[in-house]
Design a protein around this motif. Structure first.
Motif, PDB file in Angstrom:
ATOM      1  N   ILE A   1      -2.863  -7.365 -16.289  1.00 44.84           N
ATOM      2  CA  ILE A   1      -2.790  -8.505 -15.369  1.00 44.84           C
ATOM      3  C   ILE A   1      -3.529  -8.169 -14.081  1.00 44.84           C
ATOM      4  O   ILE A   1      -3.704  -7.001 -13.736  1.00 44.84           O
ATOM      5  CB  ILE A   1      -1.323  -8.872 -15.069  1.00 44.84           C
ATOM      6  N   PRO A   2      -3.976  -9.196 -13.368  1.00 44.10           N
ATOM      7  CA  PRO A   2      -4.682  -8.959 -12.110  1.00 44.10           C
ATOM      8  C   PRO A   2      -3.785  -8.212 -11.119  1.00 44.10           C
ATOM      9  O   PRO A   2      -2.571  -8.432 -11.085  1.00 44.10           O
ATOM     10  CB  PRO A   2      -4.961 -10.374 -11.583  1.00 44.10           C
ATOM     11  N   GLU A   3      -4.391  -7.371 -10.320  1.00 46.74           N
ATOM     12  CA  GLU A   3      -3.605  -6.651  -9.325  1.00 46.74           C
ATOM     13  C   GLU A   3      -2.936  -7.621  -8.361  1.00 46.74           C
ATOM     14  O   GLU A   3      -1.835  -7.385  -7.879  1.00 46.74           O
ATOM     15  CB  GLU A   3      -4.467  -5.665  -8.541  1.00 46.74           C
ATOM     16  N   SER A   4      -3.593  -8.754  -8.094  1.00 49.99           N
ATOM     17  CA  SER A   4      -2.990  -9.727  -7.181  1.00 49.99           C
ATOM     18  C   SER A   4      -1.641 -10.204  -7.714  1.00 49.99           C
ATOM     19  O   SER A   4      -0.678 -10.368  -6.963  1.00 49.99           O
ATOM     20  CB  SER A   4      -3.927 -10.916  -6.960  1.00 49.99           C
TER      21      SER A   4
ATOM     22  N   ALA B   1       2.787  12.563  -1.763  1.00 48.04           N
ATOM     23  CA  ALA B   1       2.495  11.639  -2.863  1.00 48.04           C
ATOM     24  C   ALA B   1       3.700  11.278  -3.721  1.00 48.04           C
ATOM     25  O   ALA B   1       3.798  10.154  -4.198  1.00 48.04           O
ATOM     26  CB  ALA B   1       1.352  12.181  -3.719  1.00 48.04           C
ATOM     27  N   PRO B   2       4.643  12.199  -3.955  1.00 43.28           N
ATOM     28  CA  PRO B   2       5.814  11.783  -4.744  1.00 43.28           C
ATOM     29  C   PRO B   2       6.694  10.772  -4.018  1.00 43.28           C
ATOM     30  O   PRO B   2       7.524  10.112  -4.634  1.00 43.28           O
ATOM     31  CB  PRO B   2       6.588  13.095  -4.951  1.00 43.28           C
ATOM     32  N   PHE B   3       6.520  10.644  -2.700  1.00 45.65           N
ATOM     33  CA  PHE B   3       7.413   9.782  -1.921  1.00 45.65           C
ATOM     34  C   PHE B   3       6.738   8.538  -1.336  1.00 45.65           C
ATOM     35  O   PHE B   3       7.355   7.499  -1.191  1.00 45.65           O
ATOM     36  CB  PHE B   3       8.014  10.581  -0.756  1.00 45.65           C
ATOM     37  N   PHE B   4       5.473   8.695  -0.995  1.00 47.04           N
ATOM     38  CA  PHE B   4       4.779   7.592  -0.340  1.00 47.04           C
ATOM     39  C   PHE B   4       3.398   7.405  -0.947  1.00 47.04           C
ATOM     40  O   PHE B   4       2.779   8.368  -1.395  1.00 47.04           O
ATOM     41  CB  PHE B   4       4.564   7.911   1.160  1.00 47.04           C
ATOM     42  N   GLY B   5       2.920   6.178  -0.890  1.00 46.67           N
ATOM     43  CA  GLY B   5       1.523   5.931  -1.228  1.00 46.67           C
ATOM     44  C   GLY B   5       0.653   6.207  -0.013  1.00 46.67           C
ATOM     45  O   GLY B   5       1.072   6.859   0.948  1.00 46.67           O
ATOM     46  N   ASP B   6      -0.562   5.670  -0.058  1.00 52.38           N
ATOM     47  CA  ASP B   6      -1.491   5.897   1.046  1.00 52.38           C
ATOM     48  C   ASP B   6      -1.870   4.561   1.678  1.00 52.38           C
ATOM     49  O   ASP B   6      -1.186   3.562   1.479  1.00 52.38           O
ATOM     50  CB  ASP B   6      -2.727   6.631   0.528  1.00 52.38           C
ATOM     51  N   PHE B   7      -2.938   4.558   2.459  1.00 53.22           N
ATOM     52  CA  PHE B   7      -3.290   3.343   3.198  1.00 53.22           C
ATOM     53  C   PHE B   7      -4.467   2.576   2.576  1.00 53.22           C
ATOM     54  O   PHE B   7      -5.064   1.729   3.215  1.00 53.22           O
ATOM     55  CB  PHE B   7      -3.594   3.704   4.660  1.00 53.22           C
ATOM     56  N   SER B   8      -4.737   2.865   1.316  1.00 51.09           N
ATOM     57  CA  SER B   8      -5.945   2.274   0.727  1.00 51.09           C
ATOM     58  C   SER B   8      -5.816   0.776   0.432  1.00 51.09           C
ATOM     59  O   SER B   8      -6.802   0.119   0.138  1.00 51.09           O
ATOM     60  CB  SER B   8      -6.330   3.026  -0.552  1.00 51.09           C
ATOM     61  N   ARG B   9      -4.634   0.251   0.494  1.00 50.15           N
ATOM     62  CA  ARG B   9      -4.477  -1.188   0.251  1.00 50.15           C
ATOM     63  C   ARG B   9      -3.949  -1.914   1.493  1.00 50.15           C
ATOM     64  O   ARG B   9      -3.390  -3.007   1.390  1.00 50.15           O
ATOM     65  CB  ARG B   9      -3.530  -1.443  -0.917  1.00 50.15           C
ATOM     66  N   VAL B  10      -4.107  -1.307   2.646  1.00 52.57           N
ATOM     67  CA  VAL B  10      -3.674  -1.976   3.865  1.00 52.57           C
ATOM     68  C   VAL B  10      -4.385  -3.320   3.971  1.00 52.57           C
ATOM     69  O   VAL B  10      -5.588  -3.410   3.718  1.00 52.57           O
ATOM     70  CB  VAL B  10      -3.962  -1.098   5.094  1.00 52.57           C
TER      71      VAL B  10
ATOM     72  N   PHE C   1      -6.965  -4.894   1.380  1.00 51.64           N
ATOM     73  CA  PHE C   1      -8.394  -4.653   1.200  1.00 51.64           C
ATOM     74  C   PHE C   1      -8.607  -3.836  -0.062  1.00 51.64           C
ATOM     75  O   PHE C   1      -7.825  -2.949  -0.395  1.00 51.64           O
ATOM     76  CB  PHE C   1      -8.989  -3.930   2.418  1.00 51.64           C
ATOM     77  N   GLY C   2      -9.640  -4.157  -0.760  1.00 54.86           N
ATOM     78  CA  GLY C   2      -9.931  -3.449  -1.996  1.00 54.86           C
ATOM     79  C   GLY C   2      -9.318  -4.090  -3.221  1.00 54.86           C
ATOM     80  O   GLY C   2      -9.634  -3.746  -4.352  1.00 54.86           O
ATOM     81  N   MET C   3      -8.409  -5.050  -2.994  1.00 50.38           N
ATOM     82  CA  MET C   3      -7.824  -5.762  -4.129  1.00 50.38           C
ATOM     83  C   MET C   3      -8.676  -7.001  -4.405  1.00 50.38           C
ATOM     84  O   MET C   3      -8.535  -8.016  -3.738  1.00 50.38           O
ATOM     85  CB  MET C   3      -6.380  -6.163  -3.804  1.00 50.38           C
ATOM     86  N   GLY C   4      -9.591  -6.881  -5.354  1.00 54.19           N
ATOM     87  CA  GLY C   4     -10.501  -7.996  -5.642  1.00 54.19           C
ATOM     88  C   GLY C   4      -9.877  -9.006  -6.578  1.00 54.19           C
ATOM     89  O   GLY C   4      -8.795  -8.793  -7.120  1.00 54.19           O
ATOM     90  N   LYS C   5     -10.602 -10.107  -6.734  1.00 53.06           N
ATOM     91  CA  LYS C   5     -10.104 -11.159  -7.618  1.00 53.06           C
ATOM     92  C   LYS C   5      -9.932 -10.638  -9.042  1.00 53.06           C
ATOM     93  O   LYS C   5      -9.012 -11.021  -9.749  1.00 53.06           O
ATOM     94  CB  LYS C   5     -11.074 -12.338  -7.608  1.00 53.06           C
TER      95      LYS C   5
ATOM     96  N   SER D   1       0.827  -1.202   0.000  1.00 53.29           N
ATOM     97  CA  SER D   1       0.000   0.000   0.000  1.00 53.29           C
ATOM     98  C   SER D   1       0.867   1.260   0.000  1.00 53.29           C
ATOM     99  O   SER D   1       0.648   2.179  -0.786  1.00 53.29           O
ATOM    100  CB  SER D   1      -0.934  -0.021   1.219  1.00 53.29           C
ATOM    101  N   LEU D   2       1.877   1.257   0.833  1.00 53.11           N
ATOM    102  CA  LEU D   2       2.778   2.415   0.910  1.00 53.11           C
ATOM    103  C   LEU D   2       3.526   2.657  -0.394  1.00 53.11           C
ATOM    104  O   LEU D   2       3.807   3.798  -0.762  1.00 53.11           O
ATOM    105  CB  LEU D   2       3.812   2.200   2.016  1.00 53.11           C
ATOM    106  N   ALA D   3       3.874   1.567  -1.056  1.00 49.87           N
ATOM    107  CA  ALA D   3       4.715   1.728  -2.238  1.00 49.87           C
ATOM    108  C   ALA D   3       3.902   2.036  -3.490  1.00 49.87           C
ATOM    109  O   ALA D   3       4.305   2.879  -4.298  1.00 49.87           O
ATOM    110  CB  ALA D   3       5.560   0.464  -2.469  1.00 49.87           C
ATOM    111  N   PHE D   4       2.766   1.376  -3.663  1.00 55.68           N
ATOM    112  CA  PHE D   4       2.150   1.415  -4.987  1.00 55.68           C
ATOM    113  C   PHE D   4       0.797   2.101  -5.108  1.00 55.68           C
ATOM    114  O   PHE D   4       0.206   2.084  -6.176  1.00 55.68           O
ATOM    115  CB  PHE D   4       2.096   0.003  -5.567  1.00 55.68           C
TER     116      PHE D   4
END
Ligand SMILES: Nc1ncnc2c1ncn2[C@@H]1O[C@H](COP(=O)(O)OP(=O)(O)O)[C@@H](O)[C@H]1O
Ligand SMILES: Nc1ncnc2c1ncn2[C@@H]1O[C@H](COP(=O)(O)OP(=O)(O)O)[C@@H](O)[C@H]1O
Ligand SMILES: Nc1ncnc2c1ncn2[C@@H]1O[C@H](COP(=O)(O)OP(=O)(O)O)[C@@H](O)[C@H]1O
Lengths: 112, 441, 441, 441, 112, 112
Positions: free
Chosen positions: B131-134, B106-115, B118-122, B95-98
């Motif tokens: 390609i799938p995010e997974s 934002a130029p240095f860190f990502g956010d917490f939306s993928r902690v 979560f939110g990464m569906g099949k 989450s932090l990286a991508f």
């Protein structure tokens, strides 16, 4: 009886064994040892500082012989293990108080 | 690798395309990208290949260079880092990286939306790919694993296991994640926006680990017996096996960074191979001249040096460029692992800096020299674009400074709390038994 | 493998095809082939698999059969050949083997149009395939690497490193490249045109390396102590690991030779596996009968024998044929590595000829027997086409003669100049230390 | 894995589909499935990955835990089982497991229609998939290989080679084939029809091998010297290398079980990795707390425990579920390999039951807890479907009972005829020399 | 004091150790050696000519004992290491001039 | 001449070697052995029952010295190999009947 122990260069083991056979030596025991002496090993290059490797691989031979054979065994080893280069090794002779063949229980000269 | 925006429409063609007679390639379609199974297949495999680089590849490469009493501990370091980073990456690292991040950071860190992912569906696709995010997340995880595993080379034979685990945790989040973000986060990353080219991780992986290793070995100090005792590797066959697996796995590292199975991936694989071969040849040749005997460890080190140096350049340079980068890297890293190290007098035990740091810098700069418009869309110095070399140098500098400063603080923090180094008795007894209670018989 | 001319149109279907209702398979389309990402993904992976066969696969297989003092040198041989051939292949080898060539030499040699890989663009497809030429070139490179690495088995324990590097250089250009050209150069190769079947390299790789090994060990002479000293392998676990990696990698070798990921590749993989398993079973069984104990080295040798023999046949034979070829190969190669060798009295140290030469010949001939029209389009003896066996025999003969003659001249040339063999002292001391200055502790 | 019925239409789209404007995904098409090369490529690779799990992966994992005198014999066990099962599977095993069967036995056994693989043509697709049957058969073969190879862990150091070969032959046909049929035979399998979820083999592979191992070690008895002599592993580095290769190969095992290269495969890979990492972390943490030193063997065992437990769940659970399953598995299997074993007093030499049996049961049950409708279509306990846990428990019970009973009878039969165990002298001397005539120097 | 050195078959080590315990022997040193004797090893099949392997793995035991114990130690070793088959090994007895326990500096019989 | 044999903890080898140099000792031979004594090894956890490992890795040093040096060599070894913890090892001294340097054929004190 005597136990002759020799520290030799590893690749001389076969030569020494063959030199002992004509003397009637039917058995001996060898092991891998590391020798420290005048001979210095190669220099390490990577993954460590440069220095001389102090311990080099040697082979130790132990052979138990009757008293009268001892001198000829020492001589045979010296001749066959000799290269003339530093690090050729040493021969040491010990007195043996007793010897026994485990299989038969025979003792002393018969056990050799 | 995030730069590949062209999207092949893949298996499920839209009817519209079908009706457009004569449209030979699907790339002209601009609608939302759809999953491409072939790309997905290739990236699944690439992920496996890059994981194999760390375990057992790097684990063996490093274990093959230490003394017998430290072999298991060295294997254990790579293995445990793999486990630890796996968890960290899933929980927060990715989450932090991508993710895009917010505002000034934002130029240095990502956010917490993928902690916790979560939110990464099949069926979520990774942005800008087919390609799938997974799969993308997993592929990136394998890079996040190998980077801290590489830096341990500088600390081998004396770092505490507990300290290492603590350091890696902090380092992953405060050094690896931000630098990966800067270089590869498609929409917001600082260096990517500047135009710094790093196809597969010359800065993010190699300079990063090399510099962190160098800082570490300066702080931790020399091994006991350095310069007086023999540190001769106990089992160099492990090093050869490890280098071989690194080489094979590097196809996933570099060609996989194309994120697709096409001609660019093929070209990336080609230059990777040429650079590895050329660097091994050049290292051996130099060693043969200078030291009279070409060593197996030299051949392995040379190949790795070439692989390191081609990493940022793969996907941007043509075969001849790959060959030259390899020849240069072999020579320069030979100096890095011998001349430079002895000159400076630090104890970079397994030459993490000498090979990965130095090789990474050489590669990053030469990418600016040999970049070929036909291959990656960006011209380099040889095609009349000297500015790219400057850009590359800027990327290198930012990486070195960020990495060195934050790593330094982390090492110091851990040294004051847990302590970085084992006791002298433990070091003499060997880490296998003293830290892990195990012995190689 | 170059015989597969049918071109699957792949992902980007032409509009014309779409409009042709009911056309289930794209193979009826004859327009210019386009890149197929699935095929590309598979061939990228196959390339990695075949590279893994040599390093660390073959390196370990061979290193596991020598005495302790030669283990590193044996690993080093495979590793250095990998590096050297990589460079040679990129510079000139690929061009010599796979371009069309000119005039009278075209059946034997290619031309110089791909020297340094110039002209091979990112988007160039390999002729007659749906994959980038870069991937095809790389895939072929891995075959060019393993072949000379195989022949070293006959020379193990006594060949000079410098002589080996010189020999491999000459041999790659004067033996490997022309024979690969004869068999696989789609438009001009002599044996391919005759109709000799060799799906994945029975002649090019195995007979070739086996014969060159045999000639070599006759010229170089027996190891010192042959017949009187113990040459017992020091670390047979390496041989088992190596054989395992060879087995796994062989899927890339044989199924990859389909150049596409379809049912023929699947069938090639199937027969490969069946032959390997059957040959291991037959070797072990014979050994158990004759020698009372089934050995680990026997199991490994058997598996390799089966893999060798199925190599030319994979892609042409059905599962039952694969099983039989395996059973026969296990038995015949057992004899090759024991009876034949002792009968003739040469010192083929690691049985390159006994397994690869003999197994390759068996496989090439049996391909003519079991070839199945349903699988590869060509019927064999069992389907009433005895001529195929003859054709196969002709292919074998040409390979043997060319290889033996040129290899002989090369060995002699090098013997007169550099000298092929290490000194007696070096041989006794072991190549690890005497040639490379390294010791396995 | 056979549950994936949705068929991606693949490369060769029918014209009808093309004409249906707007149809974005081919999955809405219900006509006969056609070959998809991307899926085929992925499954070819997955097959190679799973084969690599056994040789050299498992071979090394186990060989790294025995005493020096049994290392080669342990490698030989995995290697020979690979060869033997290859032949058996091709001749009859695949037919018994994966054809529909007839009448009353159809829920348990297939029929003889694929004996010697007759009827499996080059272009036959595996039912319900988009890949050639040859690839499906091969992929399944690699599962049939690893399962008996796993159970040997319980019998290590004392089982006769001849007895093992006989046992594996019977066990493959009477235990493995029927249980694989019950779980995975798409049209007729008993447990699959009930709705038991087992994505990649929690019951078929892990519980099955664990239980057969437990029964075996109870019958064969403890190793001589158990509890009084040191059984310290001679070369734990092999165990670490083996665990690493198992980990990498497991991507083929679990993500490959999707039978296609899509988002579900990606998700399966993701949870596989998270579970492996989490379980290694949890095992090490517990060991560190209880025993003061985290061991390398503990880390490796933990990772394997996580991989085992996630096997049935991969393809059904989301990332967070994977993490939890891993954490639980690490702890429970730690207890399985220490507390439970000592409590019961059996000599499960390499913890086949403690890790694979226990981990398989944990994983099968937790699949019922964490199954996520979004991932695999079936909700679990946490999504308000407690019945799934019950179903899972039923699947576990059937597997345990069938496996235990038939294995028991087989062991007894062989013990009465060939004899299961080597003589005391052979056991003391070591299986390497006494059974195979080879020594590791 | 005497030093008893025995060359035995490797798998007999544990038996010998257990046979010595009742005599009050609290310590001994073992090492891996290679023995050459009447017993011949297996024949190599592949990857080399056929020949008899001359050196076989043995274990060497060294145990220092007081003079009065020596005879019983030799006997205990002979009995416990005995299989009656060729290659059972040998027992050799040496005089010990001095012995010292490094930890305490104790010497002679107290050091054993 | 005497042959001094010492069983020491492996990590003490380098210290011992350095302690002997000032006495003029120019060579010695070392080998890896397994020691059984009062010191007990760690407990095995997995893959076997719990028990005490009986044999622990030690290093054996053999150094031949002239009679007058023997006492000081023993003392130097004892001091440098000493940790005070159980398992420090033993020193044994033997009489040497003869010694020879293979390279030169020199005998006795000159051979050392
Ligand atoms: N005093 C000694 N006691 C025991 N072993 C010795 C002694 N001196 C030498 N050695 C052994 O002999 C080997 C050869 O000795 P070195 O000094 O290198 O050569 P050289 O005897 O030819 O002068 C050493 O490596 C060591 O193993
Ligand atoms: N003269 C000897 N000196 C030293 N060791 C010997 C001697 N003779 C035999 N040995 C050792 O004893 C072992 C057993 O001897 P061998 O002749 O095979 O059997 P046996 O003693 O039962 O006749 C040999 O392998 C060797 O290690
Ligand atoms: N009687 C003996 N003969 C030969 N070696 C011995 C004897 N007793 C002890 N040793 C060696 O000395 C080592 C240390 O002995 P140990 O009893 O553990 O410690 P300490 O001598 O400090 O009481 C042992 O591991 C063994 O190698």
């Amino acid at each position: 009886m005597k136990l002759v122990m020799a520290i030799i260069k590893p690749f001389k083991l076969e030569d020494v064994r063959q030199a002992l056979t004509p003397l009637g030596i039917q058995g001996l025991t060898a092991s891998e040892v590391k020798g420290y002496g005048r001979q210095k090993g190669q220099t390490e290059i990577y993954r460590g500082a440069e220095y001389n490797v102090s311990f080099l691989p040697k082979v130790k031979i132990e052979v138990a012989v009757s008293d009268d054979l001892a001198a000829r065994v020492v001589e045979a080893i010296q001749t066959s293990a000799h290269t003339g280069k530093i690090g050729d090794g040493k021969i040491f002779v010990f007195d043996l108080v007793n010897a026994m063949r485990i299989r038969t229980g025979e003792t002393n000269d018969e056990a050799l | 690798m995030k730069l590949n925006r062209s999207v092949a429409a893949g298996i499920a063609l839209t009817a519209g395309l079908c009706l457009t007679a004569g449209a030979a390639m699907a790339q002209s379609a601009t609608p939302a990208p759809v999953l491409n199974k072939a790309d997905t297949a290739w990236m699944l495999v690439s992920t496996a290949l890059v994981l194999m680089m760390t375990i057992p590849g790097l684990a063996l490469f490093y274990a093959g260079m230490v003394r017998k009493k430290n072999i298991l501990a060295t294997l254990m370091q790579s293995f445990s880092i793999t486990a630890l980073v796996t968890v960290l990456w899933g929980v927060i690292g990715y989450s932090l990286a991508f993710t895009d991040g917010h505002g000034a950071t934002a130029p240095f860190f990502g956010d917490f939306s993928r902690v916790l992912l979560f939110g990464m569906g099949k069926d979520t696709l990774a942005p800008g790919t087919t390609i799938p995010e997974s799969v993308f997340m997993m592929y990136q995880m394998t890079f996040a694993i190998i980077t801290p595993a590489l830096l341990v080379g500088s600390l081998a034979d004396r770092i505490k296991f507990s300290a290492l685990m603590a350091f890696v945790t902090g380092w992953l989040l405060l050094v690896y994640a931000p630098i990966a973000h800067m270089v590869w986060a498609a929409n917001t990353g600082l260096l990517g926006k500047w135009g710094v080219l790093d196809f597969a991780g010359g800065t993010v992986v190699h300079i990063n680990s090399g510099v962190a290793g160098l800082v570490g070995c300066l702080i931790v100090g020399k091994r006991k017996g350095f310069g007086t005792e023999s540190f001769a590797p106990a089992n160099l066959s492990y090093a050869l096996i490890g280098a071989s697996l690194l080489w094979v796995g590097w196809f996933g590292f570099n060609a996989g960074s194309a994120m697709t199975a096409d001609g660019r991936a093929g070209m990336a694989m080609t230059v990777t191979q040429l650079a590895a071969g050329a660097a091994a040849v050049s290292w051996i040749a130099i060693e043969w001249l200078i030291r009279k005997k070409p060593s197996a460890l030299g051949a392995a080190s040379g190949a790795v040096a070439g692989l390191v140096a081609i990493t940022p350049a793969s996907g941007y340079v043509a075969p001849a460029g790959g060959l030259v980068i390899g020849l240069v890297a072999g020579a320069v890293c030979f100096w890095g692992a011998t001349g430079l190290k002895h000159m400076m007098g630090y104890d970079d035990s397994l030459d993490s800096f000498g090979v990965h740091g130095v090789g990474g810098i050489v590669g990053a700069l030469l990418t600016g020299v040999f970049a070929d418009k036909e291959i990656g869309g960006t011209p380099g110095l040889l095609q009349g674009h000297p500015g790219q070399v400057l850009l590359q140098a800027e990327g290198v500098m930012v990486t070195i400074v960020w990495c060195a400063v934050v790593s330094f603080l982390l090492y110091k923090l851990i040294d004051k709390t847990i302590g970085l180094r084992v006791s002298v008795e433990e070091e003499i007894e060997g880490l296998d038994y003293s830290l892990h209670g195990e012995i190689l018989h």
